[in-house]
Design an enzyme around this catalytic site. Structure first.
Site, PDB file in Angstrom:
ATOM      1  N   ASP A 158       0.886  -1.134   0.285  1.00 44.68           N
ATOM      2  CA  ASP A 158      -0.141  -0.197   0.189  1.00 44.68           C
ATOM      3  C   ASP A 158       0.719   1.434   0.266  1.00 44.68           C
ATOM      4  OD1 ASP A 158      -2.228   1.900   0.593  1.00 44.68           O
ATOM      5  OD2 ASP A 158      -3.554   0.060   0.469  1.00 44.68           O
ATOM      6  N   HIS A 224      -3.705   6.300   3.217  1.00 42.19           N
ATOM      7  CA  HIS A 224      -4.358   5.105   2.777  1.00 42.19           C
ATOM      8  C   HIS A 224      -3.550   3.765   3.653  1.00 42.19           C
ATOM      9  CE1 HIS A 224      -5.840   1.883  -0.003  1.00 42.19           C
ATOM     10  NE2 HIS A 224      -6.969   3.144  -0.261  1.00 42.19           N
ATOM     11  N   SER A 561     -11.418  -0.946  -0.653  1.00 41.62           N
ATOM     12  CA  SER A 561     -10.493  -1.138  -0.405  1.00 41.62           C
ATOM     13  C   SER A 561     -10.100  -1.018   1.177  1.00 41.62           C
ATOM     14  CB  SER A 561      -9.352   0.234  -0.098  1.00 41.62           C
ATOM     15  OG  SER A 561      -8.639   0.577  -1.571  1.00 41.62           O
TER      16      SER A 561
END
Length: 785
Positions: A158, A224, A561
């Site tokens: 990620d 994220h 996600s």
């Protein structure tokens, strides 16, 4: 001549190959595929050479010679080498060089370096409430650091990690497992001391394209990756919230698991060459689970040979690592699911029983219209502010559509100033945030946007009073506007509403099946919470902070996600309890124990209200306890995956170049076609070309893992109208643990009429204690349609 890049864009199976054989919602707006040629191809090509075999010195030498031959040209430069889980390299080169290398012996495929995109206090409690089965001999609570999960390692590919977050503290954890071979890479803002017994590894991979942000650190500057990692395996944190909203104890799927971070993404996206390098390292490092909340845009329909995730995950699974990926955020369009390789566990997104409501209050009677969104409105709770429909403030020269949609330069500021504005959504491409900027610029004090899809997902709007209402709610507002000459309203600050019904529902943005690659494997596989998920955040993000507030330590995001790490955490828990299980056994346990009912004990629905199908949620909504003891599992073997490649059109010689170990005597069946893909031992069943005339026969094998020894399972079938389903035999009698038994399923039509649409059903084996359910889908279309 068509360029390599044009070929790559125009065909889902575009690639170069030996001898002609072709072998994330919230942040997705930031991680879109760039339209320029430079973004599609940064001058880098990936040369994939199949499995790495340390025993074959001559082959290894051949790979080195080939790589060196590429680098002889001055303009060529090496970017990555792959040598642990598979073989190959990435390098800058011309199209001419790429074409030449593709013809070399030992090269499986050559393709441009693709740019992929990034596609919780309440969610885990909600999943616990949805669980219906009590598990015998339950291990210690995951909050206890001595639980078996402490030796399970989850790798996160990620945007990196914010190591100082409390979600990554290692209080009370045991020493790092001795089998761990990874590293904690240093950078200007990241040292080895940032790793600990929770965060045991951190790597980064520099992007080769100068137009991209350099990844010179494992530190997450986007948020994220931090959010994802804490959802999968963050430590339990009390008193977590987003500025008081969603308050509670932040939990993860496997709080005692270790985390290894592989930073492969920047603000602009995730390069395929870096993703492959991370897979290669993760295999060597010794992770148990890999979690990828990213993938290619669905419009590209990348073939398996050109997909870094498909390639890397194949070798990860071949090395005993379960790979969990998000399904994509291109829903609700049919056929939009990505990460569709059968060795990947593909996750769709669903809602939970928490809602972030920012309601509109109308008139003196204080009529309440439900709104969705996160804002910290300073307005009075009483309806005292003038209310106007944007169309009524149309500026001279603007169209009515532009005005009602609150498009830029479409409204008269004199009519808007000091008022709350009602805006339509329209199709002009302007987001809610764009509309907020427009109405603020002309003096509005609040905004309510009409949108039936966004009304189900809470976005964050800061201190400005902004909310999203449904068309039904809008009708009530318009009725009020028409009934009075002095309309007034207010927008309330957001409140968290729990025990919201019905939940779960499949989120509108969650990508849907069928798979673009083949209709004979059902995708997605499973759904999990992916809407309004609270998890850890980077501590220097002032953009998310209301005026006068410090940056948030936790944030609320939505997307597949967010769904993916929920399943990754559960997979780690299953692995911890059953350390010898294969990746396919773990996937099977998760899929066959899923639920298809919501908290009203009714069928799960989509965000639009229709009953969800396996194209929306795969086997159903994931549960937390049932996968730990599923009773029976479907083990998908190496032979199954090899046959899948054969049935997809690969030759035996091409497959031998891909796989680390090919069973002696293996050869592709002479009669290989895509219909036979339905026969690989998958936990679900998908059949194409079901025409109402010919019977379709598939077989499956289950393994007894209940530990009960002698056990009898009886089958039950839920068949759609017009379809006959016969299971042979109807009983499976196991005499010992780990025994394997097979059965056949014969599908036939009760009439000669061809199906007009795809239909769904299920097959469930039960011994009174365990229920092992497999969904099936029947389609009249071929795999290529």
């Amino acid at each position: 001549m068509t360029s390599l890049i044009q070929q790559y864009q125009s065909s889902r199976k575009s690639t170069f190959s030996m001898k002609g054989n072709t072998v994330f919602f919230f942040l997705c707006a930031l991680f879109i595929l760039q339209e320029s040629r430079a973004a599609h191809n940064n001058g880098v090509y990936i040369v994939y050479m199949g499995a790495a075999d340390s025993r074959n010195g001559s082959l290894r030498d051949h790979h080195v010679q080939l790589m060196n031959s590429v680098l002889k040209r001055k303009e060529n430069a090496l970017v990555h080498t792959y040598k642990h889980g598979f073989s190959g390299f990435a390098a800058t080169m011309s199209e001419e060089d790429a074409r030449s290398i593709a013809q070399k012996p030992g090269v499986v495929s050559v393709f441009p370096d693709p740019l992929l995109e990034l596609h919780t206090t309440r969610s885990w409690d909600f999943l616990k409430y949805q669980t219906a089965v009590e598990i015998d001999s339950q291990p210690k609570s995951d909050s206890e650091p001595s639980s078996p999960g402490s030796d399970t390692i989850i790798g996160i590919l990620d945007t990196g990690i914010w190591p100082e977050s409390e979600s990554f503290n290692d209080k009370g954890m045991d020493p790092i497992p001795s089998r761990w071979k990874g590293k904690c890479m240093e950078a200007n803002d990241f040292s080895t001391s940032n790793c600990n017994r929770k965060l045991i590894g951190a790597r980064f991979y520099n992007q080769s394209d100068i137009t991209f942000s350099k990844l010179h650190t494992p530190r997450d500057t986007i948020g994220h990756g931090t959010h994802v990692a804490s959802t999968a395996a963050g430590s339990t944190v009390a008193s977590a919230s987003y500025y008081g909203l969603a308050a509670g104890t932040a939990k993860s799927g496997s709080p005692s698991s270790r985390i290894a971070v592989y930073r492969v993404c920047s603000l602009n996206g995730c390069r395929g060459s870096s993703i492959l390098a991370a897979f290669d390292d993760a295999i060597k490092d010794g992770v148990d689970v890999l979690s990828l909340s990213l993938g290619a845009p669905s419009v590209l329909e990348i073939g398996l040979e050109s997909d870094p995730i498909a390639i890397g995950s194949f070798h990860a699974v071949d090395n005993g690592i379960i790979v969990v990926c998000s399904a994509g955020n291109d829903g609700p369009t049919s056929g939009s699911v990505v990460n569709v390789a059968p060795w990947i566990l593909t996750v769709a997104a669903s809602t939970i029983d928490r809602d972030f409501q920012s309601n509109v209050v109308l008139g003196e009677k204080n009529e309440v219209i439900k709104g969705e969104g996160i804002n910290f409105s300073p307005l009075e709770k009483s309806a005292v502010y003038p209310l106007i429909y944007a169309k009524s403030a149309k500026k001279s020269g603007a169209s009515e559509d532009e005005a009602r949609n609150c498009d830029p330069d479409s409204m008269d500021g004199g009519l808007i100033k000091g008022k709350i504005v009602i805006c339509d959504t329209g199709d002009s491409g302007y987001s809610v945030r764009d509309k907020i900027d427009v109405v603020k610029a002309v003096g509005a004090i609040g905004i309510a946007v009409i949108d039936d899809t966004l009304n189900a997902v809470a976005s964050t709007y800061g201190a400005f009073p902004a909310t999203v209402i449904s068309s039904k709610g809008a009708a009530e507002i318009f009725s009020y506007l028409n009934s009075t000459g002095n309309p007034v309203a207010t927008i309330l600050a957001t409140v968290s509403v729990t025990k919201y019904t019905p939940a779960p529902a499949i989120a509108y943005f969650s990508s849907r099946g069928p798979s673009y690659y083949t209709r004979n494997v059902l995708k997605p596989d499973i759904s999990a919470p992916g809407v309004d998920i609270l998890a850890a955040w980077i501590a220097n993000d002032t953009s998310e902070a209301p005026k006068g507030k410090e940056p948030p330590l936790f944030n609320v995001l939505s997307g597949t996600s967010m769904a993916c790490p929920h399943v990754s955490g559960i997979a780690a828990s299953v692995k911890a309890r059953n350390p010898t299980w294969s990746p396919s056994a773990i996937r099977s346990a998760i899929m066959t124990s899923a639920t298809q009912t919501n908290n009203l004990k009714a069928p799960i629905r989509t965000d639009s209200g229709s009953i969800a199908t396996p194209y929306d949620y795969g086997a159903g909504e994931v549960t937390t306890s049932e996968p730990l003891q599923p009773g029976l599992v479907y083990e998908t073997s190496t032979i199954d995956y090899l046959n899948y490649l054969c049935y997809s059109g690969r030759t035996t010689s091409a497959i031998v170049g891909i796989v680390k170990t090919v069973p002696d005597g293996f050869a592709c069946p002479k009669d290989s076609n895509s219909d036979y893909i339905s026969n690989i031992n998958y936990p679900s069943i998908a059949i194409s070309k079901f025409n109402g005339k010919d019977n379709k026969n598939v077989s499956r094998t289950v393994t007894n893992v209940a530990g009960d020894g002698v056990s009898v399972y009886t089958v039950s079938v839920d068949a759609p109208g017009g379809v006959n389903v016969k299971v042979i035999p109807e009983k499976l009698q196991f005499t010992k643990n780990n025994e394997k038994l097979s059965y056949q399923v014969v599908f036939s039509s009760s009439s000669a009429t061809q199906l007009k649409e795809d239909v769904f059903g299920s097959i469930t084996w039960s011994n009174g204690k365990y229920k092992v359910r497999s969904p099936f889908v029947l389609s009249s279309k071929s795999s290529d349609e």
